[in-house]
Design an enzyme around this catalytic site. Structure first.
Site, short mmCIF file in Angstrom:
data_model
loop_
_atom_site.label_atom_id
_atom_site.label_comp_id
_atom_site.label_asym_id
_atom_site.label_seq_id
_atom_site.Cartn_x
_atom_site.Cartn_y
_atom_site.Cartn_z
N HIS A 57 -1.11 15.73 137.17
CA HIS A 57 -0.06 16.03 136.48
C HIS A 57 0.39 14.45 135.66
O HIS A 57 1.65 14.26 135.79
CB HIS A 57 1.19 16.36 137.07
CG HIS A 57 2.23 17.22 136.42
ND1 HIS A 57 2.74 18.28 136.74
CD2 HIS A 57 2.57 17.15 135.15
CE1 HIS A 57 3.51 18.80 135.91
NE2 HIS A 57 3.48 18.10 134.70
N ARG B 86 1.61 24.21 132.19
CA ARG B 86 1.97 24.54 133.48
C ARG B 86 1.06 25.24 134.40
O ARG B 86 0.03 26.09 133.90
CB ARG B 86 3.09 25.90 133.30
CG ARG B 86 4.41 25.44 132.53
CD ARG B 86 5.22 24.29 133.40
NE ARG B 86 6.41 23.58 132.62
CZ ARG B 86 6.38 22.73 131.96
NH1 ARG B 86 5.16 21.88 131.79
NH2 ARG B 86 7.38 22.13 131.28
N GLU C 14 1.43 21.92 143.60
CA GLU C 14 1.30 20.32 143.18
C GLU C 14 1.90 19.68 144.54
O GLU C 14 3.24 19.93 144.56
CB GLU C 14 1.82 19.74 141.94
CG GLU C 14 1.07 20.56 140.67
CD GLU C 14 1.48 20.31 139.50
OE1 GLU C 14 2.55 19.44 139.21
OE2 GLU C 14 0.90 20.60 138.63
#
Length: 322
Positions: free
Chosen positions: A281, A233, A262
């Site tokens: 990601h 995370r 993000e």
């Protein structure tokens, strides 16, 4: 015909499966919460990826019965509010564990051998990079895993058996016999792990308080030249403190597949730091993992819509009043 609203693209196999079962599919026009709130309407089911599903989105979905999370992390879903309304929240537990573990190893090796910087140097005509920037051999080095769930256990197996690394882990919630089974040293205190590790890799869920696991104080405990990998995370690391450690030459590299925001803002200092490798990601973005996660969501949606109990229901963090 029940409606399943999908906030972001998922694997076509899951979409086809739901349609075959008589479910109407409706996709958000954009992968944003604003579009989700405006368009979720009469959906009885939602499948969401890292966008999550907010309290305002719950308000906009009066017929909603289930929110299926396309992954294991539900920190961006209003789980407690959903539970108060009798809406199930499920997750695709362990469906992406191997893919994220392999991404972790890839990032670790990229940092140890300065792969991205070397690629940039060759493209810029700097063949002398090889004389000026020696890398680190990971064989025999110590890998410290912060958290020891399914992903970290895969990482430990690859690192120990494939790369000859010494592996230790800190995870207070995991029973000691699990560490023994995986031949990983169980470290009771996080500072002890940070002092000993050559590579630190984060594998813990987000802290509900928002406090990072690797604070400035914790980062200062790391060895000189050590490598930090984060595929868990973005909130797990104090990124400004991390940059300070890199700037001072305390750390060798940081490899981040997740960020606090993000995508990052265009002026985020991390984007200009040559000792930081950033990926968007993509830890779980393999054909295999995407198929497993999407199909898990689809099966849990169908279980709910047909009056059955989905397999991986997330429990709220606060008691729900009856």
């Amino acid at each position: 015909m029940p409606v399943c609203f999908i906030t972001q693209p998922i694997h076509p196999k899951a979409v086809a499966f739901l349609k075959e079962k008589g479910v109407q599919i409706r996709f958000a026009s954009a992968p944003t919460m604003e579009a989700t709130i405006a368009e979720v309407g009469n959906a009885e089911a939602v499948i969401t990826r890292d966008l999550g599903f907010s309290g305002a989105a719950l308000d906009a979905a009066p017929k909603l019965r289930i929110i299926a999370c396309h992954g294991s992390g539900t920190n961006r879903i209003a789980v407690n509010e959903a539970a108060q309304r009798g809406i199930l929240v499920t997750r695709a537990i362990n469906a992406n564990s191997r893919s994220v573990a392999e991404m972790t190893i890839a990032l670790m090796l990229a940092g140890a051998r300065k792969i991205c910087a070397a690629d940039t140097a060759v493209r810029a005509g700097n063949w002398d990079f090889r004389y000026e920037n020696p890398g680190m051999e990971v064989h025999g080095k110590t890998l410290g895993l912060v958290g020891f769930g399914a992903i970290a256990r895969h990482v430990a197996q690859i690192a120990r058996e494939g790369l000859g690394m010494k592996v230790m882990a800190w995870s207070p919630s995991v029973p000691h016999d699990v560490f023994v089974e995986h031949q990983v040293k169980n470290v009771s205190d996080l500072p002890d792990l940070l002092h000993a590790a050559d590579v630190v890799s984060l594998h813990r869920p987000a802290d509900a308080s928002g406090k990072p696991t690797l604070t400035r104080e914790m980062l200062d405990m790391l060895k000189d030249g050590s490598v930090v990998v984060n595929t868990s995370r973005g909130s797990a690391i104090d990124t400004r403190a991390l940059q300070d450690s890199l700037r001072r030459g305390r750390l060798g590299a940081a490899l981040l597949d997740v960020l606090p925001q993000e995508p990052p803002e265009s002026d985020d200092p991390l984007l200009k730091d040559r000792n930081v490798v950033l990926t968007p990601h993509i830890g779980a973005t393999t054909e295999e993992a995407l198929t497993r996660m999407a199909m898990t969501c689809a099966h849990q949606v169908m279980a709910c819509l047909t009056g059955q109990s989905p397999q991986y229901v997330v429990q709220p963090s606060i008691p729900i009043k009856s």
